[in-house]
Every structure is written in C-alpha cells, then in structure tokens.
Design a protein around this motif. Structure first.
Motif, PDB file in Angstrom:
ATOM      1  N   ALA A  54       0.837  -1.204   0.000  1.00 53.02           N
ATOM      2  CA  ALA A  54       0.000   0.000   0.000  1.00 53.02           C
ATOM      3  C   ALA A  54       0.874   1.257   0.000  1.00 53.02           C
ATOM      4  CB  ALA A  54      -0.929  -0.002   1.212  1.00 53.02           C
ATOM      5  N   ARG A  55       1.934   1.247   0.778  1.00 50.52           N
ATOM      6  CA  ARG A  55       2.835   2.407   0.795  1.00 50.52           C
ATOM      7  C   ARG A  55       3.517   2.587  -0.551  1.00 50.52           C
ATOM      8  NH1 ARG A  55       4.191   0.391   6.220  1.00 50.52           N
ATOM      9  NH2 ARG A  55       3.119   1.748   7.688  1.00 50.52           N
ATOM     10  N   LEU A  56       3.836   1.479  -1.216  1.00 55.70           N
ATOM     11  CA  LEU A  56       4.467   1.547  -2.535  1.00 55.70           C
ATOM     12  C   LEU A  56       3.524   2.192  -3.547  1.00 55.70           C
ATOM     13  CD1 LEU A  56       6.894   0.694  -4.337  1.00 55.70           C
ATOM     14  CD2 LEU A  56       5.628  -1.403  -4.792  1.00 55.70           C
ATOM     15  N   PHE A  57       2.246   1.805  -3.518  1.00 54.32           N
ATOM     16  CA  PHE A  57       1.267   2.389  -4.432  1.00 54.32           C
ATOM     17  C   PHE A  57       0.980   3.840  -4.082  1.00 54.32           C
ATOM     18  CE2 PHE A  57      -0.049  -2.046  -5.433  1.00 54.32           C
ATOM     19  CZ  PHE A  57       0.039  -1.955  -6.807  1.00 54.32           C
ATOM     20  N   GLY A  58       0.967   4.157  -2.810  1.00 56.81           N
ATOM     21  CA  GLY A  58       0.642   5.503  -2.353  1.00 56.81           C
ATOM     22  C   GLY A  58      -0.642   5.488  -1.555  1.00 56.81           C
ATOM     23  N   LEU A  59      -0.829   6.496  -0.712  1.00 57.33           N
ATOM     24  CA  LEU A  59      -1.935   6.491   0.228  1.00 57.33           C
ATOM     25  C   LEU A  59      -3.060   7.456  -0.120  1.00 57.33           C
ATOM     26  CD1 LEU A  59       0.111   6.122   3.518  1.00 57.33           C
ATOM     27  CD2 LEU A  59      -0.875   4.342   2.060  1.00 57.33           C
ATOM     28  N   SER A  60      -2.971   8.141  -1.248  1.00 51.28           N
ATOM     29  CA  SER A  60      -4.097   8.983  -1.665  1.00 51.28           C
ATOM     30  C   SER A  60      -5.232   8.068  -2.117  1.00 51.28           C
ATOM     31  CB  SER A  60      -3.677   9.917  -2.801  1.00 51.28           C
ATOM     32  OG  SER A  60      -3.406   9.162  -3.974  1.00 51.28           O
ATOM     33  N   LYS A  64      -4.801   6.224  -5.495  1.00 52.32           N
ATOM     34  CA  LYS A  64      -3.756   5.199  -5.412  1.00 52.32           C
ATOM     35  C   LYS A  64      -4.195   4.030  -4.540  1.00 52.32           C
ATOM     36  CE  LYS A  64      -0.131   8.414  -6.534  1.00 52.32           C
ATOM     37  NZ  LYS A  64       1.112   9.043  -6.155  1.00 52.32           N
ATOM     38  N   ALA A  65      -5.024   4.306  -3.530  1.00 52.33           N
ATOM     39  CA  ALA A  65      -5.572   3.226  -2.702  1.00 52.33           C
ATOM     40  C   ALA A  65      -6.529   2.367  -3.520  1.00 52.33           C
ATOM     41  CB  ALA A  65      -6.265   3.798  -1.481  1.00 52.33           C
ATOM     42  N   VAL A  66      -7.270   2.991  -4.428  1.00 50.53           N
ATOM     43  CA  VAL A  66      -8.157   2.222  -5.315  1.00 50.53           C
ATOM     44  C   VAL A  66      -7.323   1.266  -6.167  1.00 50.53           C
ATOM     45  CG1 VAL A  66      -9.737   2.407  -7.282  1.00 50.53           C
ATOM     46  CG2 VAL A  66     -10.004   3.930  -5.317  1.00 50.53           C
ATOM     47  N   VAL A  67      -6.174   1.719  -6.633  1.00 47.78           N
ATOM     48  CA  VAL A  67      -5.272   0.850  -7.394  1.00 47.78           C
ATOM     49  C   VAL A  67      -4.770  -0.290  -6.509  1.00 47.78           C
ATOM     50  CG1 VAL A  67      -3.089   0.742  -8.661  1.00 47.78           C
ATOM     51  CG2 VAL A  67      -4.620   2.699  -8.969  1.00 47.78           C
TER      52      VAL A  67
END
Length: 126
Positions: A88-94, A97-100
């Motif tokens: 999750a941190r790699l994808f990002g927390l917005s 990005k959480a949807v991804v």
C-alpha cells in the motif's frame, strides 16, 4: 518523558488501506457467521471448479472474502496488515492510489484462486 520513549514507533503503524481491508475482512466474516445457512454462503460465494464451469466467474473475487472460522479470518487480516502495508505504501496512500491497491489485491486474489482451481487434476477448464 525520555526521548527514547517518545521516539518509539507505534504498535500499529499500518496505512489506512490495509486497515480498511483487514477491518472489511473481519466485518464480512461477522456477517457470514450470523447467516442461518453456512453451506449456502459457501456454495454461492465460495470458489469451486463447478462454479467456474457454470460460468460464475465472480466467485474468483467473492471467495477471497469467505472464511471458514474466526481463526482463519483473523490470520488473513493480520497477514493483510503485515504484507499489505508495504505494498500500500508503494502504491501511495491517496484515494486514487488506494483504489489501485485494492484493484491489485482483487486481481492477485482472483489469479491465485484460478491457478488453484486449474492446478487440481479433477478440473479441466483449459
């Protein structure tokens, strides 16, 4: 307070997408556990070769949220916290990005379910 005490990491330092995923797993199992007919829940939402042969491909996704007992769901929730946090941190927390992250979770889970089903010799989907 000493500086060493203040500089400690919190006991639970998971990003919000993994907290939401873990809480969701537990909440869905709580719903599942109060259903009057557990066999019907497994037949409708669980993954089986029969469900795929009947064209019910949605079970590749729904089966990721069906659990056998409280130990099973709690271990999965803890694993989601432990192994999902860095992803999750790699994808990002917005939010986008959480949807991804959640889409990645669903795609990986569906793929692993499909591989599990086709890897058993009694199934011939290919």
């Amino acid at each position: 307070m000493s500086d060493a005490y203040r500089s400690r990491e919190p006991v639970l330092n998971a990003p919000w997408p993994t907290l939401l995923l873990s809480a969701g797993l537990v909440a869905l199992f709580a719903w599942q556990s109060v259903q009057p007919d557990q066999d019907a829940v497994f037949l409708r939402y669980g993954l089986s070769a029969t469900s795929l042969e009947e064209g019910r491909w949605g079970t590749l996704f729904s089966s990721m949220f069906v659990h056998g007992n409280w130990t099973h769901v709690i271990l999965n929730a803890v694993a989601a916290l432990a192994f999902g946090a860095p992803v999750a941190r790699l994808f990002g927390l917005s939010l986008p990005k959480a949807v991804v992250f959640f889409a990645f979770f669903l795609i990986c889970g569906a793929f692993s379910g499909w591989v599990f089903v086709i890897s058993h010799e009694e199934v011939s989907l290919l």
